[in-house]
Write a protein that holds these residues in place. Structure first.
Motif, mmCIF file in Angstrom:
data_model
loop_
_atom_site.group_PDB
_atom_site.id
_atom_site.type_symbol
_atom_site.label_atom_id
_atom_site.label_comp_id
_atom_site.label_asym_id
_atom_site.label_seq_id
_atom_site.Cartn_x
_atom_site.Cartn_y
_atom_site.Cartn_z
ATOM 1 N N ALA A 12 0.818 -1.209 0.000
ATOM 2 C CA ALA A 12 0.000 0.000 0.000
ATOM 3 C C ALA A 12 0.853 1.259 0.000
ATOM 4 O O ALA A 12 0.619 2.190 -0.781
ATOM 5 C CB ALA A 12 -0.924 -0.004 1.218
ATOM 6 N N VAL A 13 1.862 1.296 0.865
ATOM 7 C CA VAL A 13 2.668 2.512 1.017
ATOM 8 C C VAL A 13 3.523 2.781 -0.223
ATOM 9 O O VAL A 13 3.667 3.922 -0.667
ATOM 10 C CB VAL A 13 3.551 2.401 2.282
ATOM 11 N N ILE A 14 4.095 1.706 -0.791
ATOM 12 C CA ILE A 14 4.957 1.868 -1.961
ATOM 13 C C ILE A 14 4.161 1.807 -3.256
ATOM 14 O O ILE A 14 4.643 2.227 -4.307
ATOM 15 C CB ILE A 14 6.048 0.777 -1.951
ATOM 16 N N ARG A 15 2.935 1.280 -3.177
ATOM 17 C CA ARG A 15 2.079 1.085 -4.355
ATOM 18 C C ARG A 15 2.787 0.217 -5.396
ATOM 19 O O ARG A 15 2.855 0.537 -6.569
ATOM 20 C CB ARG A 15 1.655 2.424 -4.972
ATOM 21 N N ASN A 16 3.324 -0.904 -4.902
ATOM 22 C CA ASN A 16 4.028 -1.854 -5.758
ATOM 23 C C ASN A 16 3.498 -3.249 -5.448
ATOM 24 O O ASN A 16 3.616 -3.721 -4.318
ATOM 25 C CB ASN A 16 5.532 -1.790 -5.495
ATOM 26 N N PRO A 17 2.896 -3.943 -6.427
ATOM 27 C CA PRO A 17 2.308 -5.264 -6.151
ATOM 28 C C PRO A 17 3.331 -6.330 -5.791
ATOM 29 O O PRO A 17 2.964 -7.376 -5.273
ATOM 30 C CB PRO A 17 1.581 -5.610 -7.456
ATOM 31 N N LEU A 18 4.613 -6.090 -6.074
ATOM 32 C CA LEU A 18 5.652 -7.065 -5.754
ATOM 33 C C LEU A 18 6.320 -6.789 -4.416
ATOM 34 O O LEU A 18 7.252 -7.495 -4.040
ATOM 35 C CB LEU A 18 6.722 -7.078 -6.862
ATOM 36 N N ALA A 63 -3.347 12.843 -3.819
ATOM 37 C CA ALA A 63 -4.684 12.606 -3.276
ATOM 38 C C ALA A 63 -4.630 12.397 -1.769
ATOM 39 O O ALA A 63 -5.488 12.889 -1.024
ATOM 40 C CB ALA A 63 -5.325 11.405 -3.964
ATOM 41 N N ALA A 64 -3.613 11.654 -1.294
ATOM 42 C CA ALA A 64 -3.485 11.414 0.142
ATOM 43 C C ALA A 64 -3.216 12.721 0.888
ATOM 44 O O ALA A 64 -3.766 12.956 1.971
ATOM 45 C CB ALA A 64 -2.366 10.409 0.405
ATOM 46 N N VAL A 84 -3.226 13.592 4.898
ATOM 47 C CA VAL A 84 -2.200 12.643 5.314
ATOM 48 C C VAL A 84 -0.822 13.227 5.027
ATOM 49 O O VAL A 84 -0.551 13.671 3.910
ATOM 50 C CB VAL A 84 -2.358 11.302 4.565
ATOM 51 N N ASP A 85 0.025 13.260 6.041
ATOM 52 C CA ASP A 85 1.419 13.648 5.846
ATOM 53 C C ASP A 85 2.151 12.423 5.287
ATOM 54 O O ASP A 85 2.613 11.556 6.041
ATOM 55 C CB ASP A 85 2.030 14.094 7.173
ATOM 56 N N VAL A 86 2.244 12.342 3.966
ATOM 57 C CA VAL A 86 2.732 11.140 3.304
ATOM 58 C C VAL A 86 4.168 10.822 3.713
ATOM 59 O O VAL A 86 4.517 9.668 3.986
ATOM 60 C CB VAL A 86 2.610 11.278 1.771
#
Length: 326
Positions: free
Chosen positions: A73-79, A216-217, A222-224
């Protein structure tokens, strides 16, 4: 989950019936007088050897699945999985240093070395991935992968130069094993899992927000950058505690979150608890196979996870569109 735990405790080279297993567990867990209809050997097998091992397998599997769900979720990487940020490789390097210096598994020195390696990896990834006070997702992944290769190379060098008598133990530890589990090894990863789960459940809305993108966050309050630092610390602690007691166990953190998304969707308020249970179930089943399939010999858990899980994941990819999995 309860059924899986009881069945796994009863299975082994010396089988114990489920009814006897429940009686032994009840004798140790429930107050009052109990009439023992089992032998002292069965009591020792169930309570002293198998119960802490099965519980540790559940804790390790849940922790790996939780870390995978957070990083994807945080990296937005499915691997993304516990290896992608170098924390697992750093913890393994620290543990191997402890083993090479003559420590026992999972002694205090090995545990501290694993935590130190995970912390070092987290600090280096943060330094390398930050630019202008912000952490970029792509730089985070690239820095983590590069550090993983570096730590793995150093670990391999230490392994081949270690004393001959220590080599089998080091290799078995690197491939993943829960064979050294006892009641003293369980509290550390259990406490780390409890704290990590409480934190991620509290931040489930933030995980949902960052999946939509940084802009968007941020618009949602949200402080990304701060959130990525927090999750980096949390996952490093979880990975360090797992590697310290079980070595390197791959595949669980990458695949379990994908399967759980297919079951309950991408909302982390539902995904996180389901991933915890699914990860625990998977590793309990895998550890049971590892210690019974070739009994009296034991297979490394990390090898079994790949042999069992990889074909299933490939079948899943064939049946589902890529977008539904990632």
């Amino acid at each position: 989950m309860v059924v899986a735990l009881v069945v796994s405790v009863g299975l082994g080279s010396a089988g114990v019936r489920p009814g006897t297993t429940l009686q032994i567990l009840g004798d140790h867990l429930l107050p009052g007088e109990h009439v023992a209809s089992w032998s002292p050997v069965e009591d020792r097998i169930v309570w002293s050897f198998r119960t802490p091992r099965v519980l540790l397998a559940a804790v390790v599997g849940a922790a790996l699945a939780l870390v995978g769900a957070i990083l994807q979720a945080v990296i937005r990487n499915p691997l993304a999985d516990p290896y992608v940020l170098g924390a697992s490789s750093g913890a393994a390097l620290g543990a191997v240093i402890g083993l090479a210096l003559g420590a026992s598994v999972p002694g205090v020195f090995v545990t501290g070395s694993a935590f130190g390696g995970a912390a070092l990896a987290g600090v280096l990834v943060y330094v390398l991935a930050s630019r202008g006070g912000r952490i970029e997702s792509l730089r985070l992944v690239l820095a983590g992968v590069a550090l993983s290769y570096l730590f793995s190379a150093i670990t391999s060098w230490l392994t081949v130069t270690a004393e001959h008598g220590k080599l089998p133990g080091i290799l078995f530890f690197l491939l993943g094993s829960i064979s050294s589990a006892d009641w003293t090894t369980l509290p550390l990863p259990a406490i780390a899992l409890g704290l990590g789960a409480a934190y991620t459940f509290w931040r489930a809305d933030h995980l949902n927000a960052v999946m939509t993108g940084d802009d968007a966050a941020t618009s949602l309050g949200v402080d990304v950058n701060r959130f990525r630092v927090e999750t980096l610390l949390a996952t490093s602690v979880l990975v360090g505690s797992v590697v310290a007691v079980a070595g390197g166990i791959g595949f669980v953190g990458m695949v379990v979150p994908h399967v759980c998304r297919l079951l309950v969707g991408a909302d982390h308020r539902r995904l996180l608890p389901v991933a915890l249970i699914a990860g625990a179930l998977l590793l309990v089943a895998v550890d049971t196979i590892a210690r019974t399939a070739a009994a009296p010999r034991e297979l490394p858990v990390g090898v079994v996870t790949a042999l069992v899980g990889a074909p299933f994941f490939l079948w899943l990819l064939r049946r589902r569109p890529v977008g539904s999995v990632s």
